[in-house]
Scaffold this motif. Sequence first.
Motif, mmCIF file in Angstrom:
data_model
loop_
_atom_site.group_PDB
_atom_site.id
_atom_site.type_symbol
_atom_site.label_atom_id
_atom_site.label_comp_id
_atom_site.label_asym_id
_atom_site.label_seq_id
_atom_site.Cartn_x
_atom_site.Cartn_y
_atom_site.Cartn_z
ATOM 1 N N MET A 64 30.040 29.524 30.104
ATOM 2 C CA MET A 64 29.054 28.825 29.292
ATOM 3 C C MET A 64 28.170 27.900 30.129
ATOM 4 S SD MET A 64 29.401 29.886 26.209
ATOM 5 C CE MET A 64 29.668 31.414 27.092
ATOM 6 N N ARG A 65 28.653 27.558 31.314
ATOM 7 C CA ARG A 65 27.896 26.676 32.215
ATOM 8 C C ARG A 65 27.198 27.456 33.324
ATOM 9 N NH1 ARG A 65 26.276 22.124 30.767
ATOM 10 N NH2 ARG A 65 26.292 21.433 32.935
ATOM 11 N N GLY A 66 27.252 28.794 33.242
ATOM 12 C CA GLY A 66 26.528 29.619 34.201
ATOM 13 C C GLY A 66 27.291 29.962 35.462
ATOM 14 N N PHE A 67 28.622 29.697 35.469
ATOM 15 C CA PHE A 67 29.456 30.024 36.625
ATOM 16 C C PHE A 67 30.360 31.208 36.289
ATOM 17 C CE2 PHE A 67 28.427 25.574 37.168
ATOM 18 C CZ PHE A 67 28.167 25.464 38.528
ATOM 19 N N THR A 68 30.533 32.103 37.230
ATOM 20 C CA THR A 68 31.392 33.262 37.031
ATOM 21 C C THR A 68 32.713 33.052 37.756
ATOM 22 O OG1 THR A 68 29.512 34.769 36.833
ATOM 23 C CG2 THR A 68 31.650 35.753 37.323
ATOM 24 N N LEU A 69 33.774 32.896 36.989
ATOM 25 C CA LEU A 69 35.118 32.825 37.554
ATOM 26 C C LEU A 69 35.786 34.179 37.471
ATOM 27 C CD1 LEU A 69 36.543 29.474 36.101
ATOM 28 C CD2 LEU A 69 35.612 29.878 38.379
ATOM 29 N N GLN A 70 36.702 34.450 38.387
ATOM 30 C CA GLN A 70 37.492 35.664 38.318
ATOM 31 C C GLN A 70 38.457 35.567 37.139
ATOM 32 O OE1 GLN A 70 36.893 38.445 40.320
ATOM 33 N NE2 GLN A 70 35.114 37.169 40.766
ATOM 34 N N ARG A 71 39.183 36.642 36.847
ATOM 35 C CA ARG A 71 39.940 36.695 35.600
ATOM 36 C C ARG A 71 41.280 35.957 35.644
ATOM 37 N NH1 ARG A 71 42.089 35.860 31.733
ATOM 38 N NH2 ARG A 71 42.217 37.027 29.790
ATOM 39 N N ASP A 72 42.048 36.103 36.714
ATOM 40 C CA ASP A 72 43.389 35.532 36.762
ATOM 41 C C ASP A 72 43.405 34.198 37.515
ATOM 42 O OD1 ASP A 72 44.300 37.734 35.389
ATOM 43 O OD2 ASP A 72 44.982 38.795 37.185
ATOM 44 N N ALA A 73 44.396 33.372 37.194
ATOM 45 C CA ALA A 73 44.505 32.057 37.833
ATOM 46 C C ALA A 73 44.579 32.169 39.359
ATOM 47 C CB ALA A 73 45.725 31.313 37.300
ATOM 48 N N SER A 74 45.370 33.114 39.860
ATOM 49 C CA SER A 74 45.509 33.272 41.312
ATOM 50 C C SER A 74 44.193 33.665 41.963
ATOM 51 C CB SER A 74 46.590 34.311 41.624
ATOM 52 O OG SER A 74 46.264 35.570 41.048
#
Length: 252
Positions: free
Chosen positions: A165-175
């Motif tokens: 929602m803030r325009g950043f792409t995180l990967q899917r899993d915590a690790s």
Amino acid sequence: MEYGICNLAVISLRAEPNERSEQVSQVLFGEAFEIVEWTDNWVSIVTQIDNYKGWIGRLQFVTLGHMDYKRLKDTLPALTHTAITQAWKIIDNSVLYLPIGSSLSFLKGTTCHIGNERFDIIGAIGKTEKIDVIAKSFINTPYLWGGRTHFGIDCSGFTQAVYRMRGFTLQRDASMQATQGKPVKSIAEAKLGDLAFFNNADDKITHVGIMLNKEYIIHASGRVKVDMIDEKGIYSEQLQRYTHTLNCIKRL
């Protein structure tokens, strides 16, 4: 290579081509993916937003041309910003209830054009809130392995959704998310929006949450909630004990 795009509100991404297989994530409306393999009832895919692999039902998407896929890859589409956004499917006069973070792909005005289908979006589009406001909108959302919506979410799905929602792409899993961002030296230096990661007994990162300040964290564990945190980890007032061991803090 073949491509597809989700034309339903939300579908399960499963580990294996079987309805009984675990849900490893979800694909939301308007999200595109590469098609790796076809079977009679299932399709193996790699999602565009986070390169996550899994299987979806063969009747839960429409195909997408190479140029349209490239267009979506090069330009992030507008996203839905509320827990539920209504989309009127014109061809059959039905309504889809889109979860937060759905991609309004091929949007013209207030209409999404996906394949031969058109969806009129009802309500405001694209209002971005502060990160703590977005995160707190999920409070009391039940924990759901592989979930990404206000109706069920897991820890890394939660952080991914908030940051998207803030325009950043995180990967899917915590690790995977732990490999992103810059290290924060100590919890005393933590700020709103920093990601805190936690390890299990085998020293593997298995949990993540969002720092609200130096003393409190919001995370998905049983449900999305706010707990106290210190240099040891997360302390649950409800359980009267530490529940997660702090590994590191990262800042995007």
